[in-house]
Design a protein around this motif. Sequence first.
Motif, PDB file in Angstrom:
ATOM      1  N   GLY A 201       0.833  -1.199   0.000  1.00  0.00           N
ATOM      2  CA  GLY A 201       0.000   0.000   0.000  1.00  0.00           C
ATOM      3  C   GLY A 201       0.865   1.246   0.000  1.00  0.00           C
ATOM      4  N   THR A 202       0.693   2.066   1.011  1.00  0.00           N
ATOM      5  CA  THR A 202       1.528   3.267   1.147  1.00  0.00           C
ATOM      6  C   THR A 202       2.531   3.133   2.291  1.00  0.00           C
ATOM      7  OG1 THR A 202      -0.113   4.314   2.596  1.00  0.00           O
ATOM      8  CG2 THR A 202      -0.292   4.736   0.213  1.00  0.00           C
ATOM      9  N   ASN A 203       2.646   1.948   2.853  1.00  0.00           N
ATOM     10  CA  ASN A 203       3.489   1.749   4.027  1.00  0.00           C
ATOM     11  C   ASN A 203       4.950   1.478   3.653  1.00  0.00           C
ATOM     12  OD1 ASN A 203       4.032   1.510   6.811  1.00  0.00           O
ATOM     13  ND2 ASN A 203       3.872  -0.722   6.690  1.00  0.00           N
ATOM     14  N   PHE A 204       5.536   2.357   2.872  1.00  0.00           N
ATOM     15  CA  PHE A 204       6.949   2.275   2.510  1.00  0.00           C
ATOM     16  C   PHE A 204       7.387   3.627   1.983  1.00  0.00           C
ATOM     17  CE2 PHE A 204       4.747   1.521  -1.426  1.00  0.00           C
ATOM     18  CZ  PHE A 204       5.556   2.060  -2.419  1.00  0.00           C
ATOM     19  N   THR A 205       8.687   3.844   1.958  1.00  0.00           N
ATOM     20  CA  THR A 205       9.268   4.992   1.269  1.00  0.00           C
ATOM     21  C   THR A 205      10.208   4.456   0.203  1.00  0.00           C
ATOM     22  OG1 THR A 205      10.998   5.139   2.971  1.00  0.00           O
ATOM     23  CG2 THR A 205       9.079   6.582   3.225  1.00  0.00           C
ATOM     24  N   TRP A 206      10.487   5.285  -0.795  1.00  0.00           N
ATOM     25  CA  TRP A 206      11.321   4.797  -1.893  1.00  0.00           C
ATOM     26  C   TRP A 206      12.136   5.921  -2.509  1.00  0.00           C
ATOM     27  CZ3 TRP A 206      10.637   6.168  -7.161  1.00  0.00           C
ATOM     28  CH2 TRP A 206       9.520   6.970  -7.422  1.00  0.00           C
ATOM     29  N   SER A 207      13.233   5.492  -3.097  1.00  0.00           N
ATOM     30  CA  SER A 207      14.142   6.378  -3.812  1.00  0.00           C
ATOM     31  C   SER A 207      14.611   5.629  -5.051  1.00  0.00           C
ATOM     32  CB  SER A 207      15.328   6.740  -2.912  1.00  0.00           C
ATOM     33  OG  SER A 207      16.291   7.512  -3.596  1.00  0.00           O
ATOM     34  N   ALA A 208      15.172   6.343  -6.007  1.00  0.00           N
ATOM     35  CA  ALA A 208      15.636   5.685  -7.229  1.00  0.00           C
ATOM     36  C   ALA A 208      16.912   6.334  -7.735  1.00  0.00           C
ATOM     37  CB  ALA A 208      14.556   5.735  -8.315  1.00  0.00           C
ATOM     38  N   LEU A 209      17.670   5.544  -8.463  1.00  0.00           N
ATOM     39  CA  LEU A 209      18.868   6.049  -9.126  1.00  0.00           C
ATOM     40  C   LEU A 209      19.016   5.345 -10.466  1.00  0.00           C
ATOM     41  CD1 LEU A 209      21.625   3.967  -9.071  1.00  0.00           C
ATOM     42  CD2 LEU A 209      21.119   4.207  -6.630  1.00  0.00           C
ATOM     43  N   GLY A 210      19.624   6.040 -11.401  1.00  0.00           N
ATOM     44  CA  GLY A 210      19.966   5.459 -12.694  1.00  0.00           C
ATOM     45  C   GLY A 210      21.464   5.537 -12.900  1.00  0.00           C
ATOM     46  N   ILE A 211      22.055   4.436 -13.312  1.00  0.00           N
ATOM     47  CA  ILE A 211      23.499   4.383 -13.520  1.00  0.00           C
ATOM     48  C   ILE A 211      23.830   4.850 -14.935  1.00  0.00           C
ATOM     49  CG2 ILE A 211      25.488   2.814 -13.677  1.00  0.00           C
ATOM     50  CD1 ILE A 211      24.145   1.167 -11.443  1.00  0.00           C
ATOM     51  N   GLY A 212      24.890   5.644 -15.043  1.00  0.00           N
ATOM     52  CA  GLY A 212      25.356   6.089 -16.350  1.00  0.00           C
ATOM     53  C   GLY A 212      24.330   6.927 -17.087  1.00  0.00           C
ATOM     54  N   ARG A 213      24.061   6.566 -18.328  1.00  0.00           N
ATOM     55  CA  ARG A 213      23.178   7.374 -19.168  1.00  0.00           C
ATOM     56  C   ARG A 213      21.732   7.386 -18.665  1.00  0.00           C
ATOM     57  NH1 ARG A 213      23.699   4.302 -24.799  1.00  0.00           N
ATOM     58  NH2 ARG A 213      25.836   4.218 -24.011  1.00  0.00           N
ATOM     59  N   GLY A 214      21.387   6.461 -17.778  1.00  0.00           N
ATOM     60  CA  GLY A 214      20.044   6.452 -17.210  1.00  0.00           C
ATOM     61  C   GLY A 214      19.861   7.399 -16.041  1.00  0.00           C
ATOM     62  N   HIS A 215      20.923   8.112 -15.693  1.00  0.00           N
ATOM     63  CA  HIS A 215      20.941   8.981 -14.523  1.00  0.00           C
ATOM     64  C   HIS A 215      19.785   9.987 -14.526  1.00  0.00           C
ATOM     65  CE1 HIS A 215      22.804  11.424 -11.363  1.00  0.00           C
ATOM     66  NE2 HIS A 215      22.761  12.474 -12.159  1.00  0.00           N
TER      67      HIS A 215
END
Length: 286
Positions: A201-215
């Motif tokens: 559901g909403t019971n989490f937090t999240w972050s994201a990263l892209g390596i190289g050209r996906g940055h």
Amino acid sequence: MDESSRVILTVACTGAWPQKSDTPYVPLTPQEEADEIVRCADAGASIAHIHVRDDAFHASMDFDKFAETVRLVRARCNIVLNLTTSGGLGLSDEVRMRPFQELRPEMASFDAGTMNWAHTTVFENSPRFLEKLANSMSECNVKPEFEIFDAGMIYNVLHYMKKGLITGRPHFQFVLGAPGGMTADVKNMMFLLDTCKDNLGTNFTWSALGIGRGHLPIIYAALAMGGHVRVGMEDNIFYRKGQLAKSNVEFVERVKRTVAEIDRTVATPDETRKILGLKNVPAAVV
């Protein structure tokens, strides 16, 4: 504080792979890395994800290097510290866990499964190690940042939650673009996010990263979806195509400008501690 208006900005200044031959700007010694982290904190970064190198500047879990880096940073700023548990391959469980066990940062990385790494070797995170890691982080009040390289790793985390080894609201870091893991495509990030939502559901937090050209595509997509982001030379050494970043500060400042344009604010370290429910709050900076 309106949590939805805040963006947690992690900077990973060093990582395990860039060398001075790749970019002269990557910080490698404890002093270089601490100086860079402090500059990033002054620019607005919320969390510093720390790797260290040995005397030959290769990937390392050298405890003394971690201790020196943490000491140098803590003496000058109160940025949230997140220590890696994966600063090399083929290391013992004890070597991988000692930095967070003894230095007690607010966070440490929890790579949530085994994978083929860079099409050359195996990055092993066995069930035995993950259970040991979960127990030790809980005992040390260190919050795990669950590094997710593919969707199966989310289900590994859910398994340990069901077993009671992981409690509280989990924090996921979607790591996209590592050879052997999911590619840095926005559709993959969305799939990982939907998988978390379907199960938590909403019971989490999240972050994201892209390596190289996906940055950049991953950063902009994560911000558009209300997520948090990670930048830094661990993931990408170019500010734009063909142009090396001269400092990790450049990445921090770009995200800060982008966040302001969408009427959000980069979270301060203390706001980050509240959002993530961190327990190992450092003493006031002298």
